[in-house]
Design an enzyme around this catalytic site. Structure first.
Site, short mmCIF file in Angstrom:
data_model
loop_
_atom_site.label_atom_id
_atom_site.label_comp_id
_atom_site.label_asym_id
_atom_site.label_seq_id
_atom_site.Cartn_x
_atom_site.Cartn_y
_atom_site.Cartn_z
N GLU A 54 6.17 94.63 62.51
CA GLU A 54 6.92 93.39 62.69
C GLU A 54 7.48 93.28 64.11
OE1 GLU A 54 11.22 94.48 60.78
OE2 GLU A 54 9.59 94.30 59.31
N HIS A 58 12.91 90.11 57.66
CA HIS A 58 13.77 91.30 57.71
C HIS A 58 15.26 90.90 57.69
CE1 HIS A 58 13.69 95.78 59.06
NE2 HIS A 58 14.71 95.54 58.25
N ARG A 112 10.59 99.64 54.06
CA ARG A 112 9.91 99.65 55.35
C ARG A 112 8.47 99.18 55.15
NH1 ARG A 112 14.15 99.61 57.30
NH2 ARG A 112 15.13 101.02 58.81
#
Length: 323
Positions: free
Chosen positions: A272, A290, A243
């Site tokens: 993000e 991601h 994370r």
């Protein structure tokens, strides 16, 4: 709006097989535009339609305040992710709402991305690809884009759960020496020769490559700051597939600029998609949007986990993946 069928509110588009399975079980209030919706809007849709199920993703912040506004009809919040820090699970439990995630199905895909980041950061892949795409490559030369050979280097894994162990397994094939810190030491069978560090700072001091695999909690938020970056060996490489909140962006960027940290491979970011803009300006960053679980097979398996939890709730059973 009323319906004789159970109703599910979905915050985002899901893989086609998941959407088809969901539509066979429920009347679905979808988000065809697939842009992030405010959590208050999701709650309003649940109230308006008397929803039984709310399907969310890591970008949806389902706080205690939002949970307090959900209708009594809601029985399940199913997150399309393994992480669940974006949901106040205790507040949901107090309302009698079950929360589920998708554990165990994205281990290999995320571990693959971690290894991609290790190799990409160590071998200066972003710089090389940029030369090709901008037609600025002048040809082979002995001193061109010399990176780091990862064989024989010490890989420090912070968080030796399923994904951390899968990364260790892959890294061994490249001749890396595995070190790790975990809340509890693994069995010798699970360690497979990895060296345990009871203290996280001890792990950092030997990590030529540091790979983050711990959950985002109040204790780990901002964990990798200037003080801890200073513990890493000179020229270390930082990898994050966990994370973004675990890393202090300002401190890591400063260390990358100074050369104290040789490179970083990042798949996750705080805030993000609005990442710290300075990451884009650094040549020694290997950046991905991601993609940890982004394979067709993995996302389909995640969807199957969501569907299984919904089926259990509709049958008045506690899902096996209930939190």
């Amino acid at each position: 709006m009323t319906s004789s069928r159970p109703l599910a509110v979905c915050s985002r588009r899901l893989p086609a097989p998941t959407e088809q399975a969901l539509e066979s079980l429920c009347t679905v209030i979808a988000n065809p535009g697939d842009l992030p919706l405010p959590a208050a809007t999701l709650a309003e849709r649940c109230r308006q339609h008397g929803a039984t199920v709310l399907v969310v993703t890591p970008t949806d912040r389902i706080s205690a305040d939002i949970i307090a506004t959900l209708p009594d009809s809601l029985k399940l919040i199913a997150t399309f992710s393994v992480g669940y820090e974006h949901i106040d699970v205790e507040a949901a439990r107090a309302r009698g709402i079950t929360v589920t995630n998708t554990p165990g199905v994205l281990t290999d895909a995320t571990a693959d991305i971690a290894l991609l980041l290790i190799l990409g950061a160590a071998r200066r892949a972003s710089e090389g690809e940029r030369e090709i795409r901008t037609d600025s490559w002048t040809g082979w030369r002995p001193t061109h884009l010399m990176g780091t050979h990862i064989g024989g280097r010490r890989l420090g894994i912070l968080g030796m759960g399923r994904i951390g162990q899968a990364v260790a397994q892959r890294a061994r094939a490249f001749g890396m020496e595995i070190h790790y810190h975990n809340r509890t030491q693994l069995s010798a069978e699970q360690e497979q020769g990895a060296i345990f560090h009871a203290d996280a700072d001890s792990l950092l001091r030997v990590s030529d490559v540091l790979s983050l695999h711990c959950p985002a909690t109040p204790e780990t938020t901002g964990f990798l700051n200037a003080q801890r970056l200073a513990l890493l060996p000179d020229g270390a490489i930082v990898i994050n597939t966990a994370r973004g909140a675990i890393v202090n962006d300002t401190d890591l960027i400063a260390a990358l600029r100074s050369g104290r940290i040789a490179a970083a491979g990042l798949d996750v970011f705080a805030g993000e998609p609005d990442i710290h803009p300075d990451y884009r300006e650094l040549c020694n960053t290997f950046l991905l949007p991601h993609l940890g679980s982004a394979t067709l097979q993995t996302r389909t398996a995640m969807g199957n986990s969501v569907i299984d939890s919904i089926q259990s709730i509709l049958l008045n059973r506690l899902p096996s993946n209930a939190l």
